[in-house]
Design a protein around this motif. Structure first.
Motif, mmCIF file in Angstrom:
data_model
loop_
_atom_site.group_PDB
_atom_site.id
_atom_site.type_symbol
_atom_site.label_atom_id
_atom_site.label_comp_id
_atom_site.label_asym_id
_atom_site.label_seq_id
_atom_site.Cartn_x
_atom_site.Cartn_y
_atom_site.Cartn_z
ATOM 1 N N THR A 7 -9.059 24.192 26.240
ATOM 2 C CA THR A 7 -9.337 22.954 25.515
ATOM 3 C C THR A 7 -9.198 21.731 26.415
ATOM 4 O OG1 THR A 7 -7.053 22.770 24.730
ATOM 5 C CG2 THR A 7 -8.609 23.922 23.295
ATOM 6 N N HIS A 8 -9.290 21.921 27.708
ATOM 7 C CA HIS A 8 -9.064 20.822 28.646
ATOM 8 C C HIS A 8 -9.980 19.624 28.399
ATOM 9 C CE1 HIS A 8 -6.890 23.972 30.824
ATOM 10 N NE2 HIS A 8 -6.152 22.965 31.247
ATOM 11 N N SER A 9 -11.232 19.858 28.087
ATOM 12 C CA SER A 9 -12.140 18.723 27.876
ATOM 13 C C SER A 9 -11.706 17.912 26.660
ATOM 14 C CB SER A 9 -13.586 19.193 27.722
ATOM 15 O OG SER A 9 -13.717 20.049 26.604
ATOM 16 N N ARG A 10 -11.233 18.575 25.598
ATOM 17 C CA ARG A 10 -10.756 17.847 24.416
ATOM 18 C C ARG A 10 -9.419 17.160 24.693
ATOM 19 N NH1 ARG A 10 -11.066 22.211 19.917
ATOM 20 N NH2 ARG A 10 -11.498 23.610 21.630
ATOM 21 N N ILE A 11 -8.595 17.767 25.526
ATOM 22 C CA ILE A 11 -7.317 17.155 25.887
ATOM 23 C C ILE A 11 -7.558 15.872 26.682
ATOM 24 C CG2 ILE A 11 -5.241 17.450 27.313
ATOM 25 C CD1 ILE A 11 -5.309 20.459 26.426
ATOM 26 N N ILE A 12 -8.460 15.930 27.645
ATOM 27 C CA ILE A 12 -8.783 14.739 28.436
ATOM 28 C C ILE A 12 -9.360 13.653 27.532
ATOM 29 C CG2 ILE A 12 -10.323 13.838 30.244
ATOM 30 C CD1 ILE A 12 -9.845 16.577 31.682
ATOM 31 N N PHE B 25 -4.545 13.619 19.822
ATOM 32 C CA PHE B 25 -4.674 15.073 19.953
ATOM 33 C C PHE B 25 -5.140 15.695 18.643
ATOM 34 C CE2 PHE B 25 -2.980 14.615 24.047
ATOM 35 C CZ PHE B 25 -2.958 15.830 24.712
ATOM 36 N N VAL B 26 -4.661 15.168 17.519
ATOM 37 C CA VAL B 26 -5.102 15.651 16.208
ATOM 38 C C VAL B 26 -6.577 15.295 15.998
ATOM 39 C CG1 VAL B 26 -4.817 15.362 13.706
ATOM 40 C CG2 VAL B 26 -2.795 15.561 15.170
ATOM 41 N N GLU B 27 -6.918 14.028 16.206
ATOM 42 C CA GLU B 27 -8.282 13.554 15.965
ATOM 43 C C GLU B 27 -9.317 14.248 16.848
ATOM 44 O OE1 GLU B 27 -7.959 9.324 16.461
ATOM 45 O OE2 GLU B 27 -6.847 9.102 14.566
ATOM 46 N N ALA C 22 -6.218 7.911 23.310
ATOM 47 C CA ALA C 22 -4.876 7.330 23.137
ATOM 48 C C ALA C 22 -4.712 6.103 24.027
ATOM 49 C CB ALA C 22 -3.803 8.371 23.461
ATOM 50 N N ALA C 23 -5.206 6.175 25.249
ATOM 51 C CA ALA C 23 -5.113 5.025 26.157
ATOM 52 C C ALA C 23 -5.845 3.824 25.568
ATOM 53 C CB ALA C 23 -5.687 5.391 27.526
ATOM 54 N N THR D 5 4.811 7.863 11.341
ATOM 55 C CA THR D 5 3.491 7.778 11.968
ATOM 56 C C THR D 5 3.575 8.448 13.328
ATOM 57 O OG1 THR D 5 3.944 5.417 11.661
ATOM 58 C CG2 THR D 5 1.671 6.061 11.769
ATOM 59 N N LEU D 6 2.519 9.150 13.655
ATOM 60 C CA LEU D 6 2.474 9.822 14.944
ATOM 61 C C LEU D 6 2.322 8.817 16.074
ATOM 62 C CD1 LEU D 6 0.071 12.813 14.136
ATOM 63 C CD2 LEU D 6 2.569 12.844 14.274
ATOM 64 N N HIS D 7 2.832 9.178 17.227
ATOM 65 C CA HIS D 7 2.606 8.415 18.461
ATOM 66 C C HIS D 7 1.092 8.426 18.709
ATOM 67 C CE1 HIS D 7 2.404 7.770 22.810
ATOM 68 N NE2 HIS D 7 3.620 7.232 22.726
#
Length: 158
Positions: free
Chosen positions: A140-145, A93-95, A151-152, A85-87
């Protein structure tokens, strides 16, 4: 001159033969076949080579392997759980489709994990500051944030 060096990588002990001055990145990729950390700028400025050293994100392209023999080293591969399972950060990041070309993803994911290790619910400014050493040219900064926030929340059970 090569010497025997003991490393703790992704929860496993490894014995490598290397010149003590060899950058950790080269040992990880060439001897341990861990390709999550990438060679980018070679100057510790782009973040592509980032690894977790005792839980903190650090560039590995200029870091002598001898300097990390007593540290816990985690690469992108080491974030995946034993059941594959991914972290939560990787999954987010995938979703959120946070990758475009993907070259910065190692540094972004590792930096995000380190940030969430220190601050469970970072705000946008703290996320930007926590990711500033990982350069992304694709925009892709907005998607990364969004992925880091997601995740948090997952790690908090929300």
């Amino acid at each position: 001159m090569n010497t025997t060096i003991q490393l703790q990588v992704n929860g496993k002990k490894h014995t490598v033969e290397a010149d003590p001055a060899t950058p950790l990145l080269y040992v990880l990729r060439n001897q341990l076949a861990l390709n999550g950390p990438k060679y980018g700028c070679g100057l510790q400025q782009c973040g592509a080579c980032m690894v977790l050293l005792n839980g903190k994100a650090e560039p590995s392209c200029m870091l002598p392997v001898a300097a990390v023999k007593d540290k816990d080293i985690i690469t992108l591969e080491g974030l995946v759980k034993p059941d594959n399972t991914l972290h939560p950060v990787q999954q987010a990041f995938v979703e959120e489709q946070a990758a475009q070309c993907g070259y910065c993803m190692n540094g972004m994911v590792i930096s995000a994990v380190a940030l969430l290790n220190e601050k469970s619910q970072p705000n946008d400014a703290e996320i930007r500051a926590g990711l500033q050493r990982a350069l992304c040219r694709c925009g892709t900064h907005s998607r990364i944030i969004k992925a880091v926030k997601s995740a948090a929340a997952k790690q908090q059970g929300k």
